[in-house]
Write a protein that holds these residues in place. Sequence first.
Motif, PDB file in Angstrom:
ATOM      1  N   GLY A 111       0.837  -1.204   0.027  1.00 26.28           N
ATOM      2  CA  GLY A 111       0.069  -0.169   0.020  1.00 26.28           C
ATOM      3  C   GLY A 111       0.789   1.158  -0.160  1.00 26.28           C
ATOM      4  O   GLY A 111       2.127   1.254  -0.014  1.00 26.28           O
ATOM      5  N   VAL A 112      -0.009   2.285  -0.067  1.00 25.41           N
ATOM      6  CA  VAL A 112       0.610   3.769  -0.265  1.00 25.41           C
ATOM      7  C   VAL A 112       0.152   4.526   0.998  1.00 25.41           C
ATOM      8  O   VAL A 112      -0.931   4.494   1.269  1.00 25.41           O
ATOM      9  CB  VAL A 112       0.198   4.337  -1.517  1.00 25.41           C
ATOM     10  CG1 VAL A 112      -0.874   4.468  -1.935  1.00 25.41           C
ATOM     11  CG2 VAL A 112       1.116   5.806  -1.556  1.00 25.41           C
ATOM     12  N   THR A 113       0.905   5.528   1.564  1.00 27.17           N
ATOM     13  CA  THR A 113       0.259   6.415   2.602  1.00 27.17           C
ATOM     14  C   THR A 113      -0.102   7.475   1.985  1.00 27.17           C
ATOM     15  O   THR A 113       0.231   7.893   0.801  1.00 27.17           O
ATOM     16  CB  THR A 113       1.472   6.533   3.603  1.00 27.17           C
ATOM     17  OG1 THR A 113       2.550   7.353   3.033  1.00 27.17           O
ATOM     18  CG2 THR A 113       2.211   5.263   4.070  1.00 27.17           C
ATOM     19  N   GLU A 114      -0.540   8.146   2.844  1.00 27.40           N
ATOM     20  CA  GLU A 114      -1.003   9.782   2.230  1.00 27.40           C
ATOM     21  C   GLU A 114       0.248  10.660   2.396  1.00 27.40           C
ATOM     22  O   GLU A 114      -0.001  11.632   1.796  1.00 27.40           O
ATOM     23  CB  GLU A 114      -1.613  10.375   3.711  1.00 27.40           C
ATOM     24  CG  GLU A 114      -3.186  10.042   3.734  1.00 27.40           C
ATOM     25  CD  GLU A 114      -4.051  10.642   5.008  1.00 27.40           C
ATOM     26  OE1 GLU A 114      -3.466  11.692   5.078  1.00 27.40           O
ATOM     27  OE2 GLU A 114      -5.039   9.776   5.696  1.00 27.40           O
ATOM     28  N   ASP A 115       1.260  10.310   2.509  1.00 29.62           N
ATOM     29  CA  ASP A 115       2.770  10.816   2.220  1.00 29.62           C
ATOM     30  C   ASP A 115       3.179  10.489   0.838  1.00 29.62           C
ATOM     31  O   ASP A 115       4.146  10.803   0.421  1.00 29.62           O
ATOM     32  CB  ASP A 115       3.607  10.943   3.301  1.00 29.62           C
ATOM     33  CG  ASP A 115       3.397  11.407   4.424  1.00 29.62           C
ATOM     34  OD1 ASP A 115       2.158  12.291   4.486  1.00 29.62           O
ATOM     35  OD2 ASP A 115       3.936  11.223   5.529  1.00 29.62           O
ATOM     36  N   PHE A 305      -0.346  16.574  -5.171  1.00 29.51           N
ATOM     37  CA  PHE A 305      -1.026  16.948  -3.903  1.00 29.51           C
ATOM     38  C   PHE A 305      -2.444  16.164  -4.251  1.00 29.51           C
ATOM     39  O   PHE A 305      -2.549  15.287  -4.650  1.00 29.51           O
ATOM     40  CB  PHE A 305      -1.434  18.412  -3.978  1.00 29.51           C
ATOM     41  CG  PHE A 305      -2.321  18.753  -5.221  1.00 29.51           C
ATOM     42  CD1 PHE A 305      -3.874  18.780  -5.203  1.00 29.51           C
ATOM     43  CD2 PHE A 305      -1.724  19.570  -6.536  1.00 29.51           C
ATOM     44  CE1 PHE A 305      -4.600  19.269  -6.353  1.00 29.51           C
ATOM     45  CE2 PHE A 305      -2.574  20.042  -7.383  1.00 29.51           C
ATOM     46  CZ  PHE A 305      -4.068  19.805  -7.284  1.00 29.51           C
ATOM     47  N   LEU A 306      -3.056  16.064  -2.829  1.00 29.56           N
ATOM     48  CA  LEU A 306      -4.092  15.183  -2.678  1.00 29.56           C
ATOM     49  C   LEU A 306      -5.411  16.191  -2.512  1.00 29.56           C
ATOM     50  O   LEU A 306      -5.593  17.007  -1.686  1.00 29.56           O
ATOM     51  CB  LEU A 306      -4.057  14.550  -1.389  1.00 29.56           C
ATOM     52  CG  LEU A 306      -3.140  13.191  -1.218  1.00 29.56           C
ATOM     53  CD1 LEU A 306      -2.965  12.626   0.118  1.00 29.56           C
ATOM     54  CD2 LEU A 306      -3.123  12.284  -2.218  1.00 29.56           C
ATOM     55  N   LEU A 307      -6.471  15.718  -2.936  1.00 24.99           N
ATOM     56  CA  LEU A 307      -7.707  16.248  -2.639  1.00 24.99           C
ATOM     57  C   LEU A 307      -8.456  15.011  -2.030  1.00 24.99           C
ATOM     58  O   LEU A 307      -9.240  14.003  -2.726  1.00 24.99           O
ATOM     59  CB  LEU A 307      -8.599  16.600  -4.123  1.00 24.99           C
ATOM     60  CG  LEU A 307      -7.966  17.623  -4.862  1.00 24.99           C
ATOM     61  CD1 LEU A 307      -8.674  17.741  -6.168  1.00 24.99           C
ATOM     62  CD2 LEU A 307      -7.801  18.943  -3.948  1.00 24.99           C
ATOM     63  N   LEU A 308      -7.984  14.752  -0.919  1.00 26.69           N
ATOM     64  CA  LEU A 308      -8.445  13.332  -0.086  1.00 26.69           C
ATOM     65  C   LEU A 308      -9.929  13.557   0.174  1.00 26.69           C
ATOM     66  O   LEU A 308     -10.278  14.671   0.838  1.00 26.69           O
ATOM     67  CB  LEU A 308      -7.487  13.599   1.220  1.00 26.69           C
ATOM     68  CG  LEU A 308      -7.469  12.115   1.664  1.00 26.69           C
ATOM     69  CD1 LEU A 308      -6.827  11.145   0.728  1.00 26.69           C
ATOM     70  CD2 LEU A 308      -6.404  12.317   3.016  1.00 26.69           C
ATOM     71  N   ASP A 309     -10.594  12.635   0.016  1.00 30.60           N
ATOM     72  CA  ASP A 309     -12.185  12.346   0.362  1.00 30.60           C
ATOM     73  C   ASP A 309     -13.019  13.243  -0.617  1.00 30.60           C
ATOM     74  O   ASP A 309     -14.290  13.471   0.022  1.00 30.60           O
ATOM     75  CB  ASP A 309     -12.231  12.521   1.839  1.00 30.60           C
ATOM     76  CG  ASP A 309     -11.486  11.426   2.492  1.00 30.60           C
ATOM     77  OD1 ASP A 309     -11.356  10.204   2.140  1.00 30.60           O
ATOM     78  OD2 ASP A 309     -10.969  11.703   3.720  1.00 30.60           O
ATOM     79  N   TRP A 310     -12.505  13.917  -1.389  1.00 29.39           N
ATOM     80  CA  TRP A 310     -13.208  14.429  -2.609  1.00 29.39           C
ATOM     81  C   TRP A 310     -14.122  13.384  -3.269  1.00 29.39           C
ATOM     82  O   TRP A 310     -13.562  12.575  -3.569  1.00 29.39           O
ATOM     83  CB  TRP A 310     -12.618  15.539  -3.194  1.00 29.39           C
ATOM     84  CG  TRP A 310     -11.805  16.902  -2.715  1.00 29.39           C
ATOM     85  CD1 TRP A 310     -11.279  16.574  -1.419  1.00 29.39           C
ATOM     86  CD2 TRP A 310     -11.790  18.104  -3.294  1.00 29.39           C
ATOM     87  NE1 TRP A 310     -10.909  18.046  -1.256  1.00 29.39           N
ATOM     88  CE2 TRP A 310     -11.265  18.688  -2.352  1.00 29.39           C
ATOM     89  CE3 TRP A 310     -12.176  18.460  -4.441  1.00 29.39           C
ATOM     90  CZ2 TRP A 310     -10.819  20.092  -2.627  1.00 29.39           C
ATOM     91  CZ3 TRP A 310     -12.087  19.861  -4.687  1.00 29.39           C
ATOM     92  CH2 TRP A 310     -11.340  20.725  -3.770  1.00 29.39           C
ATOM     93  N   SER A 311     -15.174  13.823  -3.828  1.00 33.43           N
ATOM     94  CA  SER A 311     -16.064  13.172  -4.697  1.00 33.43           C
ATOM     95  C   SER A 311     -15.568  12.714  -5.796  1.00 33.43           C
ATOM     96  O   SER A 311     -14.657  14.027  -6.296  1.00 33.43           O
ATOM     97  CB  SER A 311     -17.501  13.714  -4.625  1.00 33.43           C
ATOM     98  OG  SER A 311     -17.483  14.748  -5.466  1.00 33.43           O
TER      99      SER A 311
END
Length: 401
Positions: A111-115, A305-311
């Motif tokens: 797996g991959v982390t949020e970093d 960058f992350l748009l984490l938990d966006w639809s």
Amino acid sequence: MTEIFTGSFTQQEPIPEEGIAAANAVMRHGRLHRYDTSGDEIAETALLEEEFAAATGAKYCLAVASGGYAMTTALRASGVKYGDKVLTNTFTLAPVPGAIAAVGGVPVFVGVTEDLVIDLDDLAAKLDQARVLLLSHMRGHICDMNRLMTLCNDAGVTVIEDCAHTMGAAWDGVPSGRWGRFGCYSTQTYKHINSGEGGFLICDDAEDMARAIILSGSYMLFEKHRAAPPPETFAQIKYETPNISGRMDNLRAAILRPQLRRLKEQGEKWNARYRVLESGLADTPGLRLIPRPAKEQFVASSFQFLLLDWSADAVTDVIGRCKARGVELKWFGGAEPVGFTSRYDSWRYAPSEPMPASDRVLAGVIDMRLPLTFSLDDCAMIARIIRGEAAAVYQGQAAAE
Ligand SMILES: *Cc1c(COP(=O)(O)O)cnc(C)c1O
């Protein structure tokens, strides 16, 4: 006034004049094949290998036809055989699982982390499933290499590093590619030095390198190498190792040598651009920047960058709005692989279990190239565009809820 960016995200810099002159010299004499030398001439390819070994601090270096070829050669030289499982990253690009499949191996995804680095807890849980880890420093993000090497050494797992995005980078002062048994690099146009296609393999073990050299198609001409073990190392290996041609040629080597000399300077230019984007996007609501640890000496040839938990709709909206203003963003969360994006579950030849924690991260990963043809002002404008569009969509989402 609405700003529109007009630069090209795929336009790299020209080849340095010095490289063009060296390539012309090779074309004039016609000895493009690395083993075609006249008298005591030393081939450009052999010189390049010597210089790359010196640049990384490796004992041995082999220049090859591609980064993918470097990885298959490292896997073969490490003894990976048909049906063997090989650990690798969930977040990487298609040539990585492809290299494993090329030697008949079966990828086991970690797996991959949020970093955006390999999840070391997931790795620890899977280390008993394979003897080899093909570690991809995807998009130049380097995990805690001290911890990774301790985990792998304790489990007897060989580490092969995919440094396609970390040429010139280091963790804790040790160059990327110098932690594992082999380091693999690409010199394809979109990487840190550009010969169209090409790659390198580095290692410190004499027998490993002798096997890699014979595999690459050296015939019995291995004595022409300079960043290679002594001829006696080849005594048995030359009979036992198949030739699977994937050499580099002197034309490519000629244009790479001057680029290698300026790699450090280029890295500084990339990082200056990266920092402009990073500060321009800081504190954008709903947008997560990727932290860069002090121990990570990165070379930022791209930006994430992350748009984490966006639809999915909201992410698609941001990408469409940015595209309309000239900013090309890639999304790793799309249902279908597009361009250079792809995900572990798009590689249907390689079976995988669903990985919900990684899926959450991948669904939010936005990726952008950062060619050195962009100025610092270009990067500031790109940041303003992304910031404006992401904020507009984010506020719209919040209003709708
Ligand atoms: C480009 C790339 C490679 C392989 O490089 P090629 O030279 O194109 O074969 C390997 N890994 C990653 C992550 C890459 O992006």
